[in-house]
Design a protein around this motif. Structure first.
Motif, PDB file in Angstrom:
ATOM      1  N   ARG A  24      -1.390   3.950  -5.049  1.00 11.66           N
ATOM      2  CA  ARG A  24      -1.054   2.753  -5.557  1.00 11.66           C
ATOM      3  C   ARG A  24      -0.229   2.073  -4.306  1.00 11.66           C
ATOM      4  O   ARG A  24      -0.542   0.624  -4.043  1.00 11.66           O
ATOM      5  CB  ARG A  24      -0.049   2.758  -6.942  1.00 11.66           C
ATOM      6  CG  ARG A  24       0.217   1.293  -7.302  1.00 11.66           C
ATOM      7  CD  ARG A  24       1.279   1.579  -8.378  1.00 11.66           C
ATOM      8  NE  ARG A  24       2.695   1.694  -7.893  1.00 11.66           N
ATOM      9  CZ  ARG A  24       3.575   1.006  -7.390  1.00 11.66           C
ATOM     10  NH1 ARG A  24       3.242  -0.167  -7.015  1.00 11.66           N
ATOM     11  NH2 ARG A  24       4.637   1.548  -7.016  1.00 11.66           N
ATOM     12  N   SER A  27      -2.345   0.993  -1.433  1.00  8.91           N
ATOM     13  CA  SER A  27      -3.217  -0.293  -1.698  1.00  8.91           C
ATOM     14  C   SER A  27      -2.430  -1.427  -1.561  1.00  8.91           C
ATOM     15  O   SER A  27      -2.666  -2.500  -0.946  1.00  8.91           O
ATOM     16  CB  SER A  27      -3.689  -0.101  -3.264  1.00  8.91           C
ATOM     17  OG  SER A  27      -4.641   0.912  -3.386  1.00  8.91           O
ATOM     18  N   LYS A  28      -1.136  -1.425  -2.005  1.00  9.19           N
ATOM     19  CA  LYS A  28      -0.077  -2.415  -2.161  1.00  9.19           C
ATOM     20  C   LYS A  28       0.135  -2.849  -0.424  1.00  9.19           C
ATOM     21  O   LYS A  28       0.191  -3.853   0.039  1.00  9.19           O
ATOM     22  CB  LYS A  28       0.965  -2.184  -2.622  1.00  9.19           C
ATOM     23  CG  LYS A  28       2.249  -3.593  -2.872  1.00  9.19           C
ATOM     24  CD  LYS A  28       1.604  -4.309  -3.682  1.00  9.19           C
ATOM     25  CE  LYS A  28       2.705  -5.535  -3.882  1.00  9.19           C
ATOM     26  NZ  LYS A  28       2.244  -6.565  -4.553  1.00  9.19           N
ATOM     27  N   GLU A  31      -2.945  -4.720   0.846  1.00  4.95           N
ATOM     28  CA  GLU A  31      -2.990  -5.936   0.362  1.00  4.95           C
ATOM     29  C   GLU A  31      -1.825  -6.784   1.272  1.00  4.95           C
ATOM     30  O   GLU A  31      -2.189  -8.136   1.570  1.00  4.95           O
ATOM     31  CB  GLU A  31      -2.625  -5.919  -1.277  1.00  4.95           C
ATOM     32  CG  GLU A  31      -2.363  -7.124  -1.942  1.00  4.95           C
ATOM     33  CD  GLU A  31      -1.787  -7.335  -3.087  1.00  4.95           C
ATOM     34  OE1 GLU A  31      -0.987  -8.177  -3.374  1.00  4.95           O
ATOM     35  OE2 GLU A  31      -2.101  -6.320  -3.939  1.00  4.95           O
ATOM     36  N   HIS A  66       8.744  -4.345  -1.816  1.00  4.96           N
ATOM     37  CA  HIS A  66       7.460  -4.526  -2.283  1.00  4.96           C
ATOM     38  C   HIS A  66       6.853  -2.980  -2.741  1.00  4.96           C
ATOM     39  O   HIS A  66       6.455  -2.815  -3.687  1.00  4.96           O
ATOM     40  CB  HIS A  66       6.343  -5.459  -1.766  1.00  4.96           C
ATOM     41  CG  HIS A  66       6.476  -6.697  -1.987  1.00  4.96           C
ATOM     42  ND1 HIS A  66       6.674  -7.360  -3.180  1.00  4.96           N
ATOM     43  CD2 HIS A  66       6.756  -8.002  -1.042  1.00  4.96           C
ATOM     44  CE1 HIS A  66       6.566  -8.813  -2.916  1.00  4.96           C
ATOM     45  NE2 HIS A  66       6.792  -8.985  -1.704  1.00  4.96           N
ATOM     46  N   VAL A  67       6.997  -2.285  -1.484  1.00  5.08           N
ATOM     47  CA  VAL A  67       6.455  -0.977  -1.334  1.00  5.08           C
ATOM     48  C   VAL A  67       7.362  -0.041  -2.160  1.00  5.08           C
ATOM     49  O   VAL A  67       6.989   0.959  -3.050  1.00  5.08           O
ATOM     50  CB  VAL A  67       6.212  -0.571   0.012  1.00  5.08           C
ATOM     51  CG1 VAL A  67       5.606   1.121   0.060  1.00  5.08           C
ATOM     52  CG2 VAL A  67       5.200  -1.403   0.519  1.00  5.08           C
TER      53      VAL A  67
END
Length: 80
Positions: A24, A27-28, A31, A66-67
Motif C-alpha cells: 500500500r 503504491s502511495k 501515486e 502521506h506515507v
C-alpha cells in the motif's frame, strides 16, 4: 507445542499484514511521484532552478505525512 504453533500463526499473519502495508505504501509513493511529475510539467512559469531548500523540505514533509502518517498513528496506539 501448541504455543509454538500459535506463535507461528501470529508470525505468518503479521508478516502478511506488513507485506500488505508495504504494498500500500509503495503504491502511495508511486501515486505521489506521478502527481509530482505532472505538477512539474504543468507548471512552466516557475523554473526548476528557483526551487529552494524550503520547498524541498515542505515536499518531503508532505510525502512523509502521506506515507507514514497512518503507520505513526497505529504505532502510538500499540505501545502498551
Amino acid at each position: 507445542m501448541d504455543l509454538i504453533i500459535q506463535d507461528y500463526e501470529k508470525y505468518i499473519k503479521e508478516t502478511q499484514r506488513l507485506q500488505m502495508e508495504n504494498d500500500r505504501l509503495l503504491s502511495k509513493v508511486d501515486e505521489l511521484t506521478k502527481q509530482l511529475a505532472v505538477s512539474k510539467t504543468g507548471n512552466t512559469t516557475r523554473p526548476a532552478a528557483s526551487t529552494t531548500n524550503m520547498d524541498i523540505l515542505k515536499r518531503l514533509s508532505n510525502l512523509e505525512r502521506h506515507v507514514f502518517g497512518a503507520q505513526v498513528n497505529n504505532d502510538e496506539g500499540n505501545r502498551f
